[in-house]
Design a protein around this motif. Structure first.
Motif, PDB file in Angstrom:
ATOM      1  N   VAL A 378     -24.524   0.892  46.468  1.00 37.37           N
ATOM      2  CA  VAL A 378     -23.816   0.333  45.316  1.00 37.37           C
ATOM      3  C   VAL A 378     -22.495  -0.275  45.777  1.00 37.37           C
ATOM      4  CG1 VAL A 378     -22.729   0.847  43.097  1.00 37.37           C
ATOM      5  CG2 VAL A 378     -24.897   1.923  43.711  1.00 37.37           C
ATOM      6  N   VAL A 379     -22.253  -1.517  45.352  1.00 35.55           N
ATOM      7  CA  VAL A 379     -21.089  -2.288  45.776  1.00 35.55           C
ATOM      8  C   VAL A 379     -20.319  -2.754  44.548  1.00 35.55           C
ATOM      9  CG1 VAL A 379     -20.284  -4.304  47.073  1.00 35.55           C
ATOM     10  CG2 VAL A 379     -22.345  -3.088  47.816  1.00 35.55           C
ATOM     11  N   LEU A 380     -18.999  -2.652  44.630  1.00 39.09           N
ATOM     12  CA  LEU A 380     -18.117  -3.236  43.618  1.00 39.09           C
ATOM     13  C   LEU A 380     -17.342  -4.360  44.288  1.00 39.09           C
ATOM     14  CD1 LEU A 380     -16.612  -3.340  40.900  1.00 39.09           C
ATOM     15  CD2 LEU A 380     -15.104  -1.542  41.745  1.00 39.09           C
ATOM     16  N   LYS A 381     -17.529  -5.593  43.792  1.00 34.49           N
ATOM     17  CA  LYS A 381     -16.894  -6.743  44.428  1.00 34.49           C
ATOM     18  C   LYS A 381     -16.088  -7.530  43.403  1.00 34.49           C
ATOM     19  CE  LYS A 381     -18.986  -8.762  47.819  1.00 34.49           C
ATOM     20  NZ  LYS A 381     -19.841  -9.594  48.695  1.00 34.49           N
ATOM     21  N   ASN A 382     -14.914  -7.972  43.844  1.00 34.69           N
ATOM     22  CA  ASN A 382     -14.022  -8.755  43.002  1.00 34.69           C
ATOM     23  C   ASN A 382     -14.085 -10.218  43.431  1.00 34.69           C
ATOM     24  OD1 ASN A 382     -11.054 -10.019  42.780  1.00 34.69           O
ATOM     25  ND2 ASN A 382     -11.361  -8.609  41.079  1.00 34.69           N
ATOM     26  N   TYR A 383     -14.322 -11.108  42.465  1.00 31.41           N
ATOM     27  CA  TYR A 383     -14.405 -12.548  42.716  1.00 31.41           C
ATOM     28  C   TYR A 383     -13.231 -13.231  42.030  1.00 31.41           C
ATOM     29  CZ  TYR A 383     -19.220 -11.475  44.020  1.00 31.41           C
ATOM     30  OH  TYR A 383     -20.347 -10.945  44.611  1.00 31.41           O
ATOM     31  N   LYS A 384     -12.448 -13.933  42.805  1.00 34.28           N
ATOM     32  CA  LYS A 384     -11.245 -14.572  42.269  1.00 34.28           C
ATOM     33  C   LYS A 384     -11.576 -15.863  41.528  1.00 34.28           C
ATOM     34  CE  LYS A 384      -8.364 -12.797  46.057  1.00 34.28           C
ATOM     35  NZ  LYS A 384      -7.878 -11.664  45.255  1.00 34.28           N
ATOM     36  N   ASP A 385     -10.726 -16.176  40.549  1.00 40.33           N
ATOM     37  CA  ASP A 385     -10.764 -17.463  39.848  1.00 40.33           C
ATOM     38  C   ASP A 385     -12.139 -17.766  39.239  1.00 40.33           C
ATOM     39  OD1 ASP A 385      -8.192 -17.703  40.768  1.00 40.33           O
ATOM     40  OD2 ASP A 385      -8.712 -19.011  42.446  1.00 40.33           O
ATOM     41  N   MET A 386     -12.679 -16.814  38.491  1.00 40.98           N
ATOM     42  CA  MET A 386     -14.013 -16.988  37.913  1.00 40.98           C
ATOM     43  C   MET A 386     -13.996 -17.205  36.402  1.00 40.98           C
ATOM     44  SD  MET A 386     -16.232 -16.877  40.354  1.00 40.98           S
ATOM     45  CE  MET A 386     -17.798 -16.400  39.678  1.00 40.98           C
ATOM     46  N   VAL A 387     -12.895 -16.883  35.740  1.00 42.09           N
ATOM     47  CA  VAL A 387     -12.844 -16.977  34.280  1.00 42.09           C
ATOM     48  C   VAL A 387     -11.631 -17.805  33.871  1.00 42.09           C
ATOM     49  CG1 VAL A 387     -12.687 -15.703  32.111  1.00 42.09           C
ATOM     50  CG2 VAL A 387     -13.959 -14.730  34.038  1.00 42.09           C
ATOM     51  N   ALA A 388     -11.868 -18.874  33.130  1.00 48.58           N
ATOM     52  CA  ALA A 388     -10.780 -19.708  32.642  1.00 48.58           C
ATOM     53  C   ALA A 388     -10.162 -19.039  31.410  1.00 48.58           C
ATOM     54  CB  ALA A 388     -11.283 -21.099  32.281  1.00 48.58           C
ATOM     55  N   THR A 389      -8.928 -18.602  31.542  1.00 46.27           N
ATOM     56  CA  THR A 389      -8.256 -17.951  30.413  1.00 46.27           C
ATOM     57  C   THR A 389      -7.342 -18.899  29.641  1.00 46.27           C
ATOM     58  OG1 THR A 389      -6.490 -17.214  31.906  1.00 46.27           O
ATOM     59  CG2 THR A 389      -8.311 -15.695  31.543  1.00 46.27           C
ATOM     60  N   ARG A 390      -7.048 -20.061  30.216  1.00 54.13           N
ATOM     61  CA  ARG A 390      -6.198 -21.027  29.530  1.00 54.13           C
ATOM     62  C   ARG A 390      -6.494 -22.422  30.069  1.00 54.13           C
ATOM     63  NH1 ARG A 390       0.322 -20.744  29.859  1.00 54.13           N
ATOM     64  NH2 ARG A 390      -0.122 -21.782  31.853  1.00 54.13           N
ATOM     65  N   CYS A 391      -6.384 -23.408  29.193  1.00 55.93           N
ATOM     66  CA  CYS A 391      -6.623 -24.803  29.605  1.00 55.93           C
ATOM     67  C   CYS A 391      -5.331 -25.596  29.471  1.00 55.93           C
ATOM     68  CB  CYS A 391      -7.706 -25.434  28.733  1.00 55.93           C
ATOM     69  SG  CYS A 391      -9.316 -24.638  28.893  1.00 55.93           S
ATOM     70  N   GLY A 392      -5.239 -26.651  30.249  1.00 56.26           N
ATOM     71  CA  GLY A 392      -4.059 -27.503  30.201  1.00 56.26           C
ATOM     72  C   GLY A 392      -4.356 -28.898  30.698  1.00 56.26           C
ATOM     73  N   CYS A 393      -3.418 -29.791  30.463  1.00 61.64           N
ATOM     74  CA  CYS A 393      -3.548 -31.176  30.911  1.00 61.64           C
ATOM     75  C   CYS A 393      -2.849 -31.338  32.254  1.00 61.64           C
ATOM     76  CB  CYS A 393      -2.942 -32.117  29.868  1.00 61.64           C
ATOM     77  SG  CYS A 393      -3.850 -32.145  28.307  1.00 61.64           S
ATOM     78  N   HIS A 394      -3.587 -31.816  33.227  1.00 65.31           N
ATOM     79  CA  HIS A 394      -3.060 -31.960  34.580  1.00 65.31           C
ATOM     80  C   HIS A 394      -3.425 -33.331  35.152  1.00 65.31           C
ATOM     81  CE1 HIS A 394      -1.900 -27.665  35.378  1.00 65.31           C
ATOM     82  NE2 HIS A 394      -2.641 -27.545  34.282  1.00 65.31           N
TER      83      HIS A 394
END
Length: 394
Positions: A378-394
């Motif tokens: 059994v493995v617990l792994k953390n994946y960065k930058d997977m959920v967009a919590t806010r949007c913006g104009c760039h």
């Protein structure tokens, strides 16, 4: 045949939308009839495996095997029910691996197969977790006859009766206590990871304080895979860093997703008719354009055939950003100064080549998966930058 063609064309259309989402533009750019359905699906799922850092899919093991309770509790501590990280820094490293004891039940040794470690993975901490069973006889706690010294050794040779060993840790324990005992074995396990052949397991001994003799039946630790003892089976838990850069392209921008082209893998709800358009948008002859905002994008692990080895979560909402970034940009659009200037230049037509800013994720959170690997660890792994919590104009 004629009745099946519209269904096949719809399926291919949805797969092409998925191909755009995962960055497979070389496939999505081809004419619909020229792309074999299986090829698009295989390429899309392969790209998804790369995002989740999975070289080969583990075999389905659920619901045959129950995960260690320690790993389930750890997942619930660092993540919510959807796998989203509760707070940064709760997890030491980005991977936690658990290995169950593989030594025969009749032996007093403990063996853990750590060969599932990935190349370049750095061990930050290793814990040997064993459950001490309570002796039946009751005695006074203050009596020194009812305490013992427990010692953990690294076995330096194999065979049925190894003699060479190296002391790793020791402590005093009551003969009549019961519960988990945790020993730091980081240095030893780091050596095993660098040289798998040096792994011969652990030996735990108990010495009576008065007699100063090792007695094999003095202390008992839970062993075996029986239904009653499975949750108490010895564990080797490794906290590691994968040292791999993971792509954040899984969270799509509005330029990569056509919401009319989606599969069961990605459930994108349609825009609510009651949503109020951005009132400050520049009027035009066409219908008013919705301002940059966040929309739902659910990734269903059951739909892509991963539910047999992923323990938690069953899926998650990645979200994505969609909408216009036209002048003037309001505070709700989280626009950068650069985006504000770009929108002004576009509006005043000071340059023919300048378009409006893009609506993209402005803030991202990490995702945690609890799963079985290809050896049923059994493995617990953390994946960065997977959920967009806010949007913006760039």
């Amino acid at each position: 045949m004629a009745g099946g063609r519209p269904w096949l064309r719809l399926r291919l259309t949805r797969l092409l939308g998925l191909a755009w989402l995962l960055g497979l533009t070389e496939l999505a750019a081809l004419p619909l009839a020229a792309v074999p359905r299986d090829e698009v699906q295989a390429a899309a799922l392969q790209r998804l495996r790369e995002v989740f850092d999975i070289e080969e899919l583990p075999p389905d093991v659920l619901p045959r095997k129950k995960p260690p309770q320690f790993m389930v509790d750890l997942f619930n501590k660092v993540a919510d029910a959807n796998g989203i990280t509760r707070a940064p820094g709760l997890l030491e490293g980005d991977v936690v691996r658990s290995f169950e004891d593989r030594a025969p039940v009749e032996q007093d040794r403990f063996f853990f197969d750590v060969s599932a470690m990935e190349r370049g993975e750095q061990v930050l901490k290793a814990e040997l977790r064993v459950f001490k069973l309570r002796r039946r006889r009751v005695a006074r706690r203050a009596d020194p006859r009812h305490f013992c010294k427990v010692e953990v050794y690294e076995l330096l040779e194999g065979g049925s009766n190894p003699q060479k060993k190296n002391l790793i840790a020791s402590r005093l324990l009551s003969l009549y206590s019961e519960g988990w005992e945790v020993f730091n074995v980081t240095q030893t396990v780091s050596k095993w990871v660098g040289s798998i052949n040096s792994n011969h397991g652990f030996l735990i001994t108990a010495t009576h304080l008065l007699s100063n003799r090792i007695e094999h039946d003095l202390v008992a630790f839970a062993k075996g895979q029986g239904n009653l003892q499975e949750s108490r089976n010895a564990l080797l838990v490794l906290f590691t860093n994968s040292n791999k850069r993971r792509s954040s392209s899984f969270v799509p921008s509005s330029t990569k997703l056509n919401p009319a082209k989606n599969d069961a893998l990605l459930r994108v709800p349609r825009e609510s008719k009651s949503r109020t358009p951005w009132a400050a948008a520049v009027p035009s002859s066409r219908s008013q354009v919705t301002a940059c905002h966040r929309r739902e994008l659910y990734v269903d692990f059951h739909a892509i055939g991963w539910s047999g080895w992923i323990i938690y979560p069953s899926g998650y909402n990645a979200f994505y950003c969609r909408g216009s970034c036209v002048f003037p940009l309001g505070e709700s659009q989280n626009a950068t100064n650069h985006a504000t200037v770009q929108s002004i230049v576009h509006t005043l037509k000071l340059s023919q080549d300048v378009s409006t800013p893009c609506c993209v994720p402005d803030e991202l959170k990490s995702l945690n998966l609890l799963y079985f690997d290809d050896k049923e660890n059994v493995v617990l792994k953390n994946y960065k930058d997977m959920v967009a919590t806010r949007c913006g104009c760039h």
